[in-house]
Design an enzyme around this catalytic site. Structure first.
Site, PDB file in Angstrom:
ATOM      1  N   SER A  18       0.765  -1.308   0.201  1.00 51.30           N
ATOM      2  CA  SER A  18      -0.086  -0.064   0.046  1.00 51.30           C
ATOM      3  C   SER A  18       1.026   1.111  -0.147  1.00 51.30           C
ATOM      4  CB  SER A  18      -1.058   0.077   1.132  1.00 51.30           C
ATOM      5  OG  SER A  18      -0.202   0.515   2.300  1.00 51.30           O
ATOM      6  N   GLU A  19       1.753   1.246   1.025  1.00 49.91           N
ATOM      7  CA  GLU A  19       2.669   2.501   0.715  1.00 49.91           C
ATOM      8  C   GLU A  19       3.350   2.636  -0.489  1.00 49.91           C
ATOM      9  OE1 GLU A  19       3.025   4.949   3.269  1.00 49.91           O
ATOM     10  OE2 GLU A  19       1.928   3.636   4.674  1.00 49.91           O
ATOM     11  N   THR A  20       3.899   1.758  -1.160  1.00 56.10           N
ATOM     12  CA  THR A  20       4.719   1.909  -2.406  1.00 56.10           C
ATOM     13  C   THR A  20       3.422   2.177  -3.458  1.00 56.10           C
ATOM     14  OG1 THR A  20       6.083  -0.021  -1.818  1.00 56.10           O
ATOM     15  CG2 THR A  20       5.746   0.641  -4.071  1.00 56.10           C
TER      16      THR A  20
END
Length: 76
Positions: free
Chosen positions: A35-37
């Site tokens: 998700s962060e990527t």
């Protein structure tokens, strides 16, 4: 200053935070990393379906690592 700022953060998050996002429902480091990527340069509403599909197809780093890489650089 730090105490005052952090004391206000929790109530603000409780009232305004995005609690319904699928990656907020897990503590799995792989799913959080994905998700962060994805969120680096993409709007949240656009990431949700891609994140759901990606984590269903590759539920862990090992399954992603085993995926074949095509000539275009995508994984199958």
């Amino acid at each position: 200053m730090r105490t005052r700022w952090t004391a206000g953060l929790a109530p603000w998050y409780a009232a305004h935070g995005r609690h319904d996002l699928p990656w907020r429902q897990t503590r799995d480091p792989w799913r959080v990393l994905v998700s962060e990527t994805m969120l680096q340069q993409t709007q949240v509403t656009m990431v949700i379906p891609y994140w759901l599909g990606f984590t269903e197809r590759w539920p862990d780093p090992a399954s992603f690592a085993r995926a074949a890489v095509t000539a275009s650089g995508s994984r199958t």
